[in-house]
Each structure stands twice: as C-alpha cells, then as structure tokens.
Design a protein around this motif. Structure first.
Motif, PDB file in Angstrom:
ATOM      1  N   UNK A  64       0.854  -1.188   0.000  1.00  0.00           N
ATOM      2  CA  UNK A  64       0.000   0.000   0.000  1.00  0.00           C
ATOM      3  C   UNK A  64       0.890   1.238   0.000  1.00  0.00           C
ATOM      4  N   UNK A  65       0.772   2.092   1.017  1.00  0.00           N
ATOM      5  CA  UNK A  65       1.566   3.319   1.016  1.00  0.00           C
ATOM      6  C   UNK A  65       2.884   3.183   1.771  1.00  0.00           C
ATOM      7  N   UNK A  66       3.128   2.023   2.330  1.00  0.00           N
ATOM      8  CA  UNK A  66       4.373   1.815   3.086  1.00  0.00           C
ATOM      9  C   UNK A  66       5.380   1.011   2.268  1.00  0.00           C
ATOM     10  N   UNK A  67       6.622   1.050   2.713  1.00  0.00           N
ATOM     11  CA  UNK A  67       7.678   0.216   2.140  1.00  0.00           C
ATOM     12  C   UNK A  67       8.085  -0.797   3.199  1.00  0.00           C
ATOM     13  N   UNK A  68       7.845  -2.070   2.917  1.00  0.00           N
ATOM     14  CA  UNK A  68       8.273  -3.131   3.827  1.00  0.00           C
ATOM     15  C   UNK A  68       9.747  -3.402   3.565  1.00  0.00           C
ATOM     16  N   UNK A  69      10.594  -3.196   4.563  1.00  0.00           N
ATOM     17  CA  UNK A  69      12.032  -3.371   4.365  1.00  0.00           C
ATOM     18  C   UNK A  69      12.391  -4.854   4.454  1.00  0.00           C
ATOM     19  N   UNK A  70      13.342  -5.253   3.621  1.00  0.00           N
ATOM     20  CA  UNK A  70      13.740  -6.656   3.553  1.00  0.00           C
ATOM     21  C   UNK A  70      15.261  -6.756   3.480  1.00  0.00           C
ATOM     22  N   UNK A  71      15.817  -7.616   4.314  1.00  0.00           N
ATOM     23  CA  UNK A  71      17.274  -7.788   4.305  1.00  0.00           C
ATOM     24  C   UNK A  71      17.695  -8.542   3.050  1.00  0.00           C
ATOM     25  N   UNK A  72      18.598  -7.938   2.297  1.00  0.00           N
ATOM     26  CA  UNK A  72      19.057  -8.551   1.052  1.00  0.00           C
ATOM     27  C   UNK A  72      20.077  -9.647   1.329  1.00  0.00           C
ATOM     28  N   UNK A  73      20.062 -10.647   0.468  1.00  0.00           N
ATOM     29  CA  UNK A  73      21.063 -11.699   0.513  1.00  0.00           C
ATOM     30  C   UNK A  73      22.055 -11.433  -0.615  1.00  0.00           C
ATOM     31  N   UNK A  74      23.269 -11.027  -0.248  1.00  0.00           N
ATOM     32  CA  UNK A  74      24.264 -10.682  -1.259  1.00  0.00           C
ATOM     33  C   UNK A  74      25.472 -11.602  -1.137  1.00  0.00           C
TER      34      UNK A  74
END
Length: 201
Positions: A167-177
C-alpha cells in the motif's frame, strides 16, 4: 562514507539500473569519460529520447560508478542480480550523503525493529524535516522537491530489492548478497553502509 554536501539529484535520477549496467560495460572496456559521454549522448547508447535527460542521466550514473573500485565495478556488471543491485545502492550512497544518512538513520531502524519492518510516508517526512532543522541547503527545499525526493528514495528501495511496496508503506527486507562483496565493502572502510542496509552493530 564521506560527508558531502546534501543534494536533491535523486529526485530526477533514482536507480537507473539498466543504464548503469550499460555504462559499467563501457568503463570495463576501457573507455574514458569523453568516449563514454559521446557514445551515450551522441550515439544514444543509453536509449533515452530527450537530449537533456540523456545528458543528465549519463553524467549522474557515470559519477556514481566512478565511486566504485575495479573489483566492485566488475561485480556490479558480472555478479548475480541481487548483489549487483546492492552495489548500485552503495554507489548511490557514496555519492549522495543525504541518501546515505536516510539509510543509516531510518532504513536501518526499520530493518532492525522486530515489530515494525516498514517505512511510512511519515518516516520520510520526518527525516527531511529533521534535516531542514540542521542544514541550510535542505531548509531551502520546498514541498514539491521533498515529495519528489521521497518518491525517488522509495523507488530506489523497491527497485534495488531493499524493500517492497505494501500500500503506502515500504516493507524493508534484508538482502542476501554475495559474502565476498560484503567482506570487500567492510575491508575498504565502509562498514557503516553494511550496518545501514544489512543491519547489525
């Protein structure tokens, strides 16, 4: 990360991953700035119709990629997609002090909060308002500029994989690099960027 003058350039040129990949290839092929500019601007290698936008995007993206050492430039061009996009976020943060501070102060907080893994519009507004209180450049920016910056920051988070829209938020997600890239960034003295984007102390 080096302290630089705050800029609002991201509002016009946020992520630009496909263009960055093309310019990185030219840099790895040994072309200098003038040769790259001619190929991108005069020959439209970057496939941007507007001459003004072509000039602007070429210069901004080239400047970002110049902040990468040879190892990271090669990994950006040749590595897996997640790691490659992560390196581009690193390049943006290296050349945009305000964006780096947003990552370190707001993105990291959301990433490490077990009860609130998201960024709301208010989080962006509060961040820019706090900077207006302490910086004369940001204090002069109007509402439209700040709205465009918020949109640019949100686009970078989503396009890079650091977050996804809910929706109007950004769900933060830990990247796998790739661990070798993470180790390299720490070794060259930018552990704070890793803290900002991957969490940890």
């Amino acid at each position: 990360m080096n302290k630089k003058t705050y800029s609002s350039a991201i509002k016009k040129t946020p992520f630009k991953y496909p263009v960055a990949k093309k310019i990185a290839k030219l840099m790895l092929d040994g072309l200098d700035h003038d040769e790259i500019y001619k190929k991108c601007y005069e020959e439209n290698y970057v496939e941007i119709e507007s001459l003004e936008r072509r000039r602007e995007v070429t210069n901004v993206v080239y400047n970002r990629l110049c902040s990468l050492d040879e190892y990271l430039l090669k990994e950006f061009h040749n590595g897996d997609v997640a790691t490659s996009k992560f390196i581009l976020v690193y390049a943006i943060a290296k050349t945009d002090a305000l964006f780096f501070e947003f990552l370190f102060e707001r993105y990291r907080e959301a990433l490490m909060n077990p009860e609130r893994h998201y960024l709301s519009i208010d989080d962006f507004d509060d961040f820019f308002e706090s900077k207006k209180q302490v910086d004369l450049i940001v204090a002069k920016w109007g509402k439209f500029t700040l709205q465009c910056l918020t949109k640019g920051y949100r686009n970078i988070l989503v396009d890079s994989g650091l977050g996804r829209r809910e929706r109007k938020t950004i769900l933060v997600e830990r990247m796998m690099i790739h661990p070798a890239v993470e180790e390299h960034i720490e070794l060259i003295g930018d552990k704070d960027f890793l803290k900002a984007t991957l969490g940890g102390d």
